[in-house]
Design a protein around this motif. Structure first.
Motif, PDB file in Angstrom:
ATOM      1  N   PHE A 216       0.972  -1.120   0.114  1.00 40.63           N
ATOM      2  CA  PHE A 216       0.036   0.083  -0.114  1.00 40.63           C
ATOM      3  C   PHE A 216       0.866   1.335   0.081  1.00 40.63           C
ATOM      4  O   PHE A 216       1.555   1.505   0.909  1.00 40.63           O
ATOM      5  N   VAL A 217       0.900   1.914  -1.029  1.00 39.79           N
ATOM      6  CA  VAL A 217       1.989   3.106  -1.334  1.00 39.79           C
ATOM      7  C   VAL A 217       1.220   4.406  -1.444  1.00 39.79           C
ATOM      8  O   VAL A 217       0.379   4.780  -1.863  1.00 39.79           O
ATOM      9  N   ILE A 218       1.618   4.986  -0.002  1.00 43.24           N
ATOM     10  CA  ILE A 218       1.424   6.434   0.284  1.00 43.24           C
ATOM     11  C   ILE A 218       2.402   7.244  -0.356  1.00 43.24           C
ATOM     12  O   ILE A 218       3.885   7.096  -0.180  1.00 43.24           O
ATOM     13  N   GLY A 219       1.954   8.147  -1.226  1.00 41.60           N
ATOM     14  CA  GLY A 219       2.957   9.075  -2.081  1.00 41.60           C
ATOM     15  C   GLY A 219       2.912  10.524  -1.586  1.00 41.60           C
ATOM     16  O   GLY A 219       1.800  10.969  -0.977  1.00 41.60           O
ATOM     17  N   HIS A 220       4.102  11.175  -1.753  1.00 40.87           N
ATOM     18  CA  HIS A 220       4.225  12.437  -1.500  1.00 40.87           C
ATOM     19  C   HIS A 220       5.234  13.091  -2.665  1.00 40.87           C
ATOM     20  O   HIS A 220       6.174  12.449  -2.847  1.00 40.87           O
ATOM     21  N   ILE A 221       4.715  14.120  -3.126  1.00 43.37           N
ATOM     22  CA  ILE A 221       5.698  14.874  -4.285  1.00 43.37           C
ATOM     23  C   ILE A 221       5.922  16.323  -3.734  1.00 43.37           C
ATOM     24  O   ILE A 221       4.831  17.161  -3.353  1.00 43.37           O
TER      25      ILE A 221
ATOM     26  N   HIS B 168       7.769  17.967   6.018  1.00 40.00           N
ATOM     27  CA  HIS B 168       8.101  16.527   6.141  1.00 40.00           C
ATOM     28  C   HIS B 168       8.118  15.730   7.341  1.00 40.00           C
ATOM     29  O   HIS B 168       7.824  14.517   7.315  1.00 40.00           O
ATOM     30  N   VAL B 169       8.247  16.419   8.399  1.00 37.81           N
ATOM     31  CA  VAL B 169       8.560  15.885   9.762  1.00 37.81           C
ATOM     32  C   VAL B 169       7.235  15.619  10.023  1.00 37.81           C
ATOM     33  O   VAL B 169       7.283  14.127  10.539  1.00 37.81           O
ATOM     34  N   PHE B 170       6.243  16.186   9.874  1.00 34.93           N
ATOM     35  CA  PHE B 170       4.896  15.761  10.264  1.00 34.93           C
ATOM     36  C   PHE B 170       4.374  14.563   9.373  1.00 34.93           C
ATOM     37  O   PHE B 170       3.792  13.522   9.889  1.00 34.93           O
ATOM     38  N   LEU B 171       4.927  14.650   8.188  1.00 35.35           N
ATOM     39  CA  LEU B 171       4.485  13.420   7.055  1.00 35.35           C
ATOM     40  C   LEU B 171       5.204  12.128   7.559  1.00 35.35           C
ATOM     41  O   LEU B 171       4.376  11.171   7.601  1.00 35.35           O
ATOM     42  N   LEU B 172       6.450  12.232   8.262  1.00 31.75           N
ATOM     43  CA  LEU B 172       6.998  11.078   8.792  1.00 31.75           C
ATOM     44  C   LEU B 172       6.326  10.498  10.166  1.00 31.75           C
ATOM     45  O   LEU B 172       6.236   9.214  10.209  1.00 31.75           O
ATOM     46  N   ASN B 173       5.910  11.538  10.903  1.00 28.73           N
ATOM     47  CA  ASN B 173       5.118  11.137  12.066  1.00 28.73           C
ATOM     48  C   ASN B 173       3.929  10.371  11.816  1.00 28.73           C
ATOM     49  O   ASN B 173       3.332   9.532  12.378  1.00 28.73           O
ATOM     50  N   ILE B 174       3.094  11.034  10.823  1.00 31.77           N
ATOM     51  CA  ILE B 174       1.894  10.220  10.275  1.00 31.77           C
ATOM     52  C   ILE B 174       2.091   8.704   9.831  1.00 31.77           C
ATOM     53  O   ILE B 174       1.559   7.905  10.337  1.00 31.77           O
TER      54      ILE B 174
ATOM     55  N   TYR C 292      -5.250  10.783  13.820  1.00 34.09           N
ATOM     56  CA  TYR C 292      -6.345  11.035  13.265  1.00 34.09           C
ATOM     57  C   TYR C 292      -5.877  11.023  11.742  1.00 34.09           C
ATOM     58  O   TYR C 292      -6.682  10.436  10.981  1.00 34.09           O
ATOM     59  N   TRP C 293      -4.927  11.587  11.161  1.00 34.68           N
ATOM     60  CA  TRP C 293      -4.497  11.705  10.061  1.00 34.68           C
ATOM     61  C   TRP C 293      -4.220   9.982   9.479  1.00 34.68           C
ATOM     62  O   TRP C 293      -4.624   9.741   8.500  1.00 34.68           O
ATOM     63  N   ALA C 294      -3.400   9.371  10.412  1.00 31.32           N
ATOM     64  CA  ALA C 294      -3.470   7.844   9.963  1.00 31.32           C
ATOM     65  C   ALA C 294      -4.600   7.196   9.775  1.00 31.32           C
ATOM     66  O   ALA C 294      -4.549   6.389   8.989  1.00 31.32           O
ATOM     67  N   GLU C 295      -5.674   7.432  10.468  1.00 30.42           N
ATOM     68  CA  GLU C 295      -7.043   6.540  10.380  1.00 30.42           C
ATOM     69  C   GLU C 295      -7.555   7.326   9.169  1.00 30.42           C
ATOM     70  O   GLU C 295      -8.088   6.297   8.467  1.00 30.42           O
ATOM     71  N   GLN C 296      -7.414   8.355   8.600  1.00 27.55           N
ATOM     72  CA  GLN C 296      -7.843   8.829   7.265  1.00 27.55           C
ATOM     73  C   GLN C 296      -7.309   8.100   6.422  1.00 27.55           C
ATOM     74  O   GLN C 296      -7.981   7.632   5.280  1.00 27.55           O
ATOM     75  N   ILE C 297      -6.128   7.971   6.535  1.00 23.99           N
ATOM     76  CA  ILE C 297      -5.164   6.972   5.305  1.00 23.99           C
ATOM     77  C   ILE C 297      -5.650   5.583   5.222  1.00 23.99           C
ATOM     78  O   ILE C 297      -5.877   5.216   4.075  1.00 23.99           O
TER      79      ILE C 297
END
Length: 381
Positions: A213-218, A227-233, A340-345
């Motif tokens: 399951f690929v979570i992407g970011h550009i 990006h630090v918040f993205l890593l935490n998610i 919450y972010w993780a749950e939405q994903i």
């Protein structure tokens, strides 16, 4: 300052245009926008010079600019503190050396737009376009904020045309009460960004993503992209699902720091850092969901691209509403907890729908590159 390409184009008698940026020549943001515009308009009657105070980071994109017949000027600054000094010196040189008909400044940074107007006035450049591409946070130091406000007033008094990628970007640079601006959509090649199953299967195999399951970011690795918040998610996601991969494309001064942070968080083996890339449409096909938790954005062109590819986008509420042109965007507050972010994903993982094209929605919203390029061509002409 170093010049690349275009020989003696400045003495051909064509209308001379200087396009100004405040960045290096990389694969993100303003450079890609400019290439999309110039490659989709008839520029034979123009002599175009493009100025980057930074270096050439992505040679493939530089070569594409040169193939169009433009000249590229690059400064000698690094990602450090000398960017303003470099840009001031270089713009003073360029605008006094060549008799430009148009100067087109492209940034959300107030100072580079001020320099462009200042040297445009000083050297009698009749058309002075200021183009806001971002919406930044307020300055922390009052004296710098005061200087920015002085620059803004000068810009409003001396530019001849005002462009912005969104209302938010316009309000950031020109002020809340200023109405004399035009929205120029950051159009993309909608055909190129369509989802393609063959591409997905090929790229996922090459990148070792089969059954993941690929979570992407550009996005550029800069403070704004969070990006630090993205890593935490993503760290939170790995607690519940070990079959996820975080796929990130982009360069920038914080890339090494974020890679090191992923090691400290013990998720580096599940993160793929691709660096600068020119194959973004294909990379989007490999992803299952797109996450974009920016601290601030003028528009968020990556979200437009991801929607065109049919991806569900989980973004921060800092993404302007103009970027949400389909039912594929869910905006989440940055005040919401990481869980919450993780749950939405992860919720999307269980309800994934078949990917479809959103050509009509994006075209109707004005994000077809051909329309945007024609609008800019008319302004130049």
């Amino acid at each position: 300052m170093e010049r690349h390409g275009a020989g003696d184009a400045e003495i051909t008698g064509k209308k001379k245009i200087l396009i100004v940026t405040a960045c290096d020549l990389s694969g993100g943001g303003v450079p890609v926008f400019l290439y999309n515009m110039l490659s989709n308009m008839d520029i034979k009657e123009f002599c175009i010079h493009i100025y980057f105070p930074g270096k050439i980071v992505l040679q493939e994109l530089a070569d594409k600019f040169l193939e169009l017949g433009t000249a590229i000027y690059t400064g000698e600054c690094t990602e450090g503190e000398n960017v303003r000094e470099t840009a001031y010196k270089d713009l003073e040189c360029l605008t006094s050396l060549y008799k430009y008909d148009v100067i087109h400044s492209n940034s959300g940074k107030v100072w580079i737009n001020y320099y462009s107007c200042y040297f445009g006035i000083k050297n009698n450049i009749p058309v002075r376009i200021v183009h806001s591409h971002s919406a930044l946070l307020p300055r922390k130091k009052p004296e710098i904020q005061k200087q920015d406000d002085h620059y803004r007033q000068y810009i409003k008094e001396n530019a001849t045309a005002f462009l912005a990628c969104s209302v938010k970007a316009a309000e950031w640079l020109f002020g809340l009460g200023f109405q004399n601006y035009t929205i120029l959509k950051n159009g993309i090649d909608l055909e190129k960004y369509k989802f393609n199953m063959d591409t997905r299967e090929k790229y996922r195999q090459e990148l070792g993503l089969n059954n993941k399951f690929v979570i992407g970011h550009i996005g550029r690795f800069v403070e704004a992209k969070n990006h630090v918040f993205l890593l935490n998610i993503f760290k939170e996601i790995t607690i519940y699902d070990s079959n996820c991969i975080l796929l990130m494309a982009g360069g920038g001064e914080l890339l090494e720091n974020i890679e090191e942070k992923s090691k400290e968080m013990e998720i580096k083996d599940r993160c793929i850092f691709l660096g600068e890339r020119m194959d973004i449409p294909r990379l989007l096909c490999t992803m299952d969901i797109f996450v974009f938790p920016s601290l601030f954005e003028g528009l968020g062109i990556a979200v437009i691209e991801a929607q065109s590819n049919g991806l569900l986008c989980i973004t921060s509420e800092e993404i302007p509403e103009e970027a949400c042109v389909s039912d594929r965007v869910k905006r989440v507050s940055l005040e919401s907890p990481v869980k919450y972010w993780a749950e939405q994903i992860l919720k999307y993982k269980t309800i994934r729908k078949k990917r479809k094209t959103y050509y009509t929605e994006l075209n109707n919203a004005g994000y077809n590159v051909k329309n945007s390029a024609y609008q800019l061509w008319q302004i130049y002409k």
